[in-house]
Design a protein around this motif. Structure first.
Motif, short mmCIF file in Angstrom:
data_model
loop_
_atom_site.label_atom_id
_atom_site.label_comp_id
_atom_site.label_asym_id
_atom_site.label_seq_id
_atom_site.Cartn_x
_atom_site.Cartn_y
_atom_site.Cartn_z
N ASN A 1 6.29 5.50 1.61
CA ASN A 1 6.50 4.56 1.29
C ASN A 1 5.78 3.20 0.14
O ASN A 1 4.16 4.10 1.11
CB ASN A 1 7.96 3.75 1.86
N PHE A 2 6.37 2.73 0.01
CA PHE A 2 5.47 1.67 -0.73
C PHE A 2 5.82 0.61 0.14
O PHE A 2 7.22 -0.14 -0.04
CB PHE A 2 5.46 1.38 -1.85
N MET A 3 4.99 -0.37 0.94
CA MET A 3 4.93 -1.23 1.58
C MET A 3 3.76 -1.65 1.92
O MET A 3 2.81 -1.25 2.07
CB MET A 3 5.24 -0.35 3.08
N THR A 4 3.94 -3.19 2.79
CA THR A 4 2.83 -4.60 2.91
C THR A 4 2.82 -3.34 4.55
O THR A 4 3.73 -3.10 5.65
CB THR A 4 2.82 -5.79 3.17
N PHE A 5 1.59 -3.72 5.66
CA PHE A 5 1.66 -3.34 6.46
C PHE A 5 2.37 -4.03 7.31
O PHE A 5 2.45 -3.73 8.63
CB PHE A 5 -0.08 -3.18 6.97
N SER B 1 0.74 -1.17 0.10
CA SER B 1 -0.05 0.11 0.64
C SER B 1 0.52 1.40 -0.26
O SER B 1 2.05 1.03 0.01
CB SER B 1 -0.93 0.27 1.21
N ALA B 2 0.03 2.52 -0.32
CA ALA B 2 1.33 3.32 -0.28
C ALA B 2 0.16 4.20 1.32
O ALA B 2 0.11 4.66 1.82
CB ALA B 2 0.86 4.98 -1.29
N HIS B 3 1.61 4.88 1.55
CA HIS B 3 1.90 5.46 3.13
C HIS B 3 2.16 6.42 2.97
O HIS B 3 3.78 6.79 2.40
CB HIS B 3 2.63 4.59 3.62
N LEU C 1 -0.35 -2.49 -5.27
CA LEU C 1 0.98 -1.76 -6.00
C LEU C 1 2.14 -2.66 -5.70
O LEU C 1 3.88 -2.56 -5.72
CB LEU C 1 2.08 -0.73 -5.03
N GLY C 2 1.54 -4.47 -5.79
CA GLY C 2 2.46 -4.70 -6.55
C GLY C 2 3.21 -5.96 -5.05
O GLY C 2 3.51 -5.35 -3.99
N MET D 1 9.75 5.53 -0.57
CA MET D 1 10.71 4.89 -1.00
C MET D 1 10.03 2.88 -1.46
O MET D 1 9.37 3.19 -1.26
CB MET D 1 11.26 4.54 0.44
N VAL D 2 11.13 2.90 -2.15
CA VAL D 2 10.21 1.42 -3.12
C VAL D 2 11.48 0.63 -2.77
O VAL D 2 12.47 0.53 -2.51
CB VAL D 2 10.28 1.89 -4.37
N GLY D 3 10.54 -0.50 -3.01
CA GLY D 3 11.29 -2.07 -3.55
C GLY D 3 11.49 -2.83 -4.93
O GLY D 3 12.35 -3.45 -4.85
#
Length: 340
Positions: A204-208, A147-149, A228-229, A167-169
């Motif tokens: 960032n784009f990150m899972t919770f 998700s987007a944070h 978001l992937g 920030m992305v991975g």
């Protein structure tokens, strides 16, 4: 030849007969900080189960922390026999695992369990043979859609990323940020708290799942759930080292590996994601929105096609692989009742 990642139930007498010699000792480097929930939920219970069922055939010694194994060296550590088993996220080594990054493609909805099933379907069909030929996967670890944070900025639409440092991975996530006028940053997860705290990054784009262990709830305020992937990790051995194990040791590992286990891990990750999102929401000072379905559909039709095309160019035979992934993901979602 590739050994299929199936949960083979070899004869119990063979798998569990005590060895006359000492147990085969295998060091398992998780590469995770000790406090990471993935250790408690997945890695340690798996190793303990193998040891309990081995009856002296094999003994797995778990080593947490990032001194022995980390995101940058997990492949080398296994191939150099520093550890015999390791966990690593395939996205952290995109040059080595370009086709495996199909699970990071955004805008395709699905739970971690569905992603687990789809990834295993493609694996067993030989989709990743070339890049996994040197390794023996024991099980895969799927993560749900990121998700987007943001920190101190509202986010109700993807256009709110404009001008933000995110920030992305993965390379694909980078493309998404850029498409909406943001600046993608490559900062590893253990350093993201500080980046958000100092303003080096805006979000960032990150899972919770990452939030409780890395206290990201302390440095974010606004969140938007949007596919978001995902990402896929792997617990694996060097194939030659695996093939050289005594029959008894290999049998107990085969009995505790495979696609059925991968699916169970996916369901565990889904529960972890739900609990983590609830934790963030309950911690106070947070707003969690969901993307408008119409905007999501528009993204698929607009920038989605360019994102899909970019993956097709990066990965060998990527266009055909992406179509396989979509079909496998849809089939998995129907099987577990996510869609009709």
């Amino acid at each position: 030849m590739r050994n299929k990642l199936t949960a083979l139930c070899l004869a119990s007498a063979t798998a569990l007969t005590p060895l006359g010699a000492s147990a085969e000792n295998l060091v398992f480097g998780t590469g995770n900080v000790v406090i990471h929930p993935i250790n408690e939920r997945i890695m340690t219970p798996w190793a303990e189960k193998v040891n309990a069922e081995a009856n002296g055939a094999v003994e797995i010694t778990v080593r947490h922390g990032q001194m022995l194994v980390n995101a940058g060296n997990f492949v080398d550590r296994v191939q150099d026999d520093v550890v015999q088993i390791a966990f690593g996220m395939l996205v952290f080594n995109p040059g080595r695992f370009p086709r495996s990054l199909v699970s990071t493609v955004p805008f395709l909805e699905g739970s971690a369990e569905a992603n687990a099933m789809a990834f295993c379907t493609l694996y067993e069909a030989g989709a990743f043979d070339e890049e996994l030929a040197e390794f023996q996967p024991l099980f895969f670890v799927p993560f749900p859609q990121s998700s987007a944070h943001l920190n101190e900025s509202a986010i109700t639409t993807m256009s709110d990323l404009e001008g933000k440092k995110i920030m992305v991975g993965s390379p694909i996530a980078s493309d998404v940020v850029s498409a909406f006028g943001g600046t993608p940053l490559s900062i590893i997860l253990p350093e993201q708290y500080q980046a958000l705290q100092r303003g080096t990054a805006d979000g960032n784009f990150m899972t919770f799942t990452a939030f409780p262990a890395f206290r990201l709830d302390e440095v974010t305020t606004d969140h938007m759930t949007v596919p978001l992937g995902g990402a896929t990790g792997m617990v694996f051995m060097d194939r030659a080292r695996y093939d050289a194990l005594p029959d008894d040791a290999r049998a107990v590992l085969e009995a505790n590996s495979g696609c059925d286990l991968t699916r169970e891990v996916g369901a565990t990750v889904d529960q972890w994601e739900a609990e983590s999102a609830a934790y963030v929401e309950a911690s106070g000072g947070h707003t969690i929105n969901a993307i408008d379905p119409a905007e999501l559909e528009a993204m698929r039709n607009d920038i989605g096609e360019s994102i899909f095309a970019a993956f097709g160019e990066r990965a060998p035979d990527g266009v055909a692989l992406l179509e396989q992934w979509r079909e496998a993901l849809d089939a998995a979602r129907r099987e577990i009742g996510e869609i009709e």
